[in-house]
Write a protein that holds these residues in place. Structure first.
Motif, mmCIF file in Angstrom:
data_model
loop_
_atom_site.group_PDB
_atom_site.id
_atom_site.type_symbol
_atom_site.label_atom_id
_atom_site.label_comp_id
_atom_site.label_asym_id
_atom_site.label_seq_id
_atom_site.Cartn_x
_atom_site.Cartn_y
_atom_site.Cartn_z
ATOM 1 N N GLY A 8 0.803 -1.220 0.000
ATOM 2 C CA GLY A 8 0.000 0.000 0.000
ATOM 3 C C GLY A 8 0.828 1.259 0.000
ATOM 4 O O GLY A 8 0.276 2.363 0.046
ATOM 5 N N ARG A 9 2.166 1.121 -0.054
ATOM 6 C CA ARG A 9 3.022 2.304 -0.033
ATOM 7 C C ARG A 9 2.840 3.141 -1.292
ATOM 8 O O ARG A 9 2.957 4.364 -1.264
ATOM 9 N N ASP A 10 2.572 2.482 -2.419
ATOM 10 C CA ASP A 10 2.405 3.205 -3.681
ATOM 11 C C ASP A 10 1.146 2.701 -4.379
ATOM 12 O O ASP A 10 1.146 1.656 -5.015
ATOM 13 N N ARG A 11 0.069 3.461 -4.256
ATOM 14 C CA ARG A 11 -1.188 3.104 -4.921
ATOM 15 C C ARG A 11 -1.288 3.751 -6.297
ATOM 16 O O ARG A 11 -2.267 3.553 -7.004
ATOM 17 N N ALA B 5 -4.399 3.357 -12.241
ATOM 18 C CA ALA B 5 -4.332 4.507 -11.335
ATOM 19 C C ALA B 5 -3.959 5.762 -12.116
ATOM 20 O O ALA B 5 -4.547 6.836 -11.938
ATOM 21 N N LYS B 6 -2.998 5.623 -13.013
ATOM 22 C CA LYS B 6 -2.556 6.769 -13.813
ATOM 23 C C LYS B 6 -3.611 7.203 -14.819
ATOM 24 O O LYS B 6 -3.571 8.341 -15.301
ATOM 25 N N ALA B 7 -4.569 6.306 -15.119
ATOM 26 C CA ALA B 7 -5.650 6.683 -16.028
ATOM 27 C C ALA B 7 -6.498 7.805 -15.457
ATOM 28 O O ALA B 7 -7.266 8.437 -16.190
ATOM 29 N N GLY B 8 -6.351 8.069 -14.163
ATOM 30 C CA GLY B 8 -7.051 9.203 -13.558
ATOM 31 C C GLY B 8 -6.685 10.534 -14.197
ATOM 32 O O GLY B 8 -7.383 11.533 -14.008
ATOM 33 N N ILE C 216 -16.283 3.734 -11.553
ATOM 34 C CA ILE C 216 -15.353 4.802 -11.906
ATOM 35 C C ILE C 216 -14.495 4.384 -13.094
ATOM 36 O O ILE C 216 -14.205 5.192 -13.985
ATOM 37 N N LEU C 217 -14.098 3.122 -13.150
ATOM 38 C CA LEU C 217 -13.355 2.636 -14.313
ATOM 39 C C LEU C 217 -14.211 2.703 -15.579
ATOM 40 O O LEU C 217 -13.712 3.029 -16.659
ATOM 41 N N ARG D 118 -9.688 11.758 -8.073
ATOM 42 C CA ARG D 118 -9.183 11.479 -6.723
ATOM 43 C C ARG D 118 -9.072 9.976 -6.474
ATOM 44 O O ARG D 118 -8.096 9.509 -5.886
ATOM 45 N N HIS D 119 -10.059 9.225 -6.920
ATOM 46 C CA HIS D 119 -10.058 7.790 -6.663
ATOM 47 C C HIS D 119 -8.909 7.101 -7.399
ATOM 48 O O HIS D 119 -8.187 6.280 -6.809
ATOM 49 N N LEU D 120 -8.715 7.412 -8.679
ATOM 50 C CA LEU D 120 -7.699 6.718 -9.454
ATOM 51 C C LEU D 120 -6.294 7.227 -9.155
ATOM 52 O O LEU D 120 -5.364 6.424 -8.980
#
Length: 331
Positions: free
Chosen positions: A113-116, A122-125, A248-249, A313-315
């Motif tokens: 969980g250190r890097d979500r 995630a970067k698709a945000g 969200i996806l 925010r979520h992604l």
């Protein structure tokens, strides 16, 4: 069930762990890094070699925790997971588009969980982030180039079309995995050529990475308080970003489809995105998800607290403002 409650599966709908559990994991990770640093310093002073084949100095522990003695990780401190060929390819693409130099380093950072923010999904945000920043505006070459620079910052890909192709590929993989229909790579859009070149060939479907005992306990705890049946499933889903909220996806896929349609056939991305294009995206989002991106009334005011902000925010794992503050000033 307690595990589902702590994972936030009951009321949040985000697939994220409960806030206090994430904080507990953060402090456990910091303790592991601090102890690893002390062990590494001790081994360097003694002139010894830790022998960590992963090349990640933060994976070393001391005080006799491993079977190999101070400064080494014992043979028991190993995480092993099996991947399908398509999962191995997707994971390799995530590593190739990250700051990590190996799958082992990537998995250690993501599983604890250190890097979500490392998975492609995630970067698709960035699509939510960019759409929120420019919603309703006429988009010309300058704004499109800005998106390309952001893509280079996050993915190492400056071409907007290639970035969309990579995001599309991982969005479809997540959708097929959620429905249990993820088969071979032929069911996915192809990866951009430059990403394939970074990944290379000969992908292994066996992944073994050594972690210190405290990190392994932390990963096991995170898996126990998740909606997944075991540690391997937990690590696979988190590493690929498949733990993200499905709706969200789906909204992200709708934005990607809209953006691709706007840019298709525009040589060099020199065309413009106008008010009618934004209106089309707004109507499509309302039709599919019951959500307007612009507020009610004649003003057409952008709903900055609405779907685009929540999606970013979520992604991205941070508020749009926090993410913007981390983007290099020259962008």
């Amino acid at each position: 069930m307690p595990g589902r409650l702590m994972a936030g599966a009951v009321d949040s709908g985000t697939g994220l762990a409960h806030r206090w559990l994430r904080q507990r994991g953060l402090f456990a990770e910091l303790r592991a890094l601090e102890r690893s640093g002390r062990a590494l310093e001790g081994s360097e002073e003694a002139g010894g070699d830790t022998g960590d084949s992963t090349g990640d100095g933060a994976g070393k522990v001391g005080r006799g925790e491993g079977a190999g003695g101070a400064g080494k990780i014992g043979r028991n401190e190993v995480l092993s997971i099996r991947l399908s060929r398509v999962q191995a390819a997707l994971l390799a693409e995530a590593v190739a588009c990250s700051r990590y130099r190996s799958r082992s380093a990537y998995l250690r950072a993501v599983a604890t969980g250190r890097d979500r923010r490392a998975p492609i999904l995630a970067k698709a945000g960035i699509l939510f982030f960019w759409s929120r920043a420019h919603f309703g505006e006429t988009i010309g070459p300058e704004e499109q180039e800005n998106l390309g620079r952001l893509g280079r910052f996050l993915f190492g890909i400056g071409d907007v079309g290639e970035m969309l192709a990579l995001i599309w590929r991982h969005l479809r993989a997540a959708r097929l995995a959620a429905s249990g229909r993820l088969g071979g790579a032929e069911s996915l859009p192809p990866a951009p050529e430059r990403v394939q070149q970074r990944v290379g060939s000969g992908l292994s479907t066996e992944v073994s990475t050594r972690v210190c005992r405290e990190r392994k306990c932390l990963i096991r705890e995170n898996a126990a308080y998740s909606a997944y049946s075991g540690m391997s499933g937990f690590i696979r889903h988190v590493a690929l970003g498949w733990d993200r909220n499905g709706e969200i996806l789906a909204r992200c896929a709708a934005i990607a489809e809209w953006m691709e349609g706007c840019l298709k056939g525009q040589a060099g991305l020199e065309g413009q995105v106008g008010p009618e294009d934004w209106k089309r995206l707004d109507g499509e989002t309302h039709r599919r998800f019951g959500v307007y991106l612009s507020g009610p009334g004649a003003s057409g005011r952008v709903d900055v607290e609405g779907a685009l902000r929540r999606g970013a925010r979520h992604l991205l794992g941070a508020t749009p403002e926090t993410f913007a503050s981390r983007v290099p000033a020259e962008l």
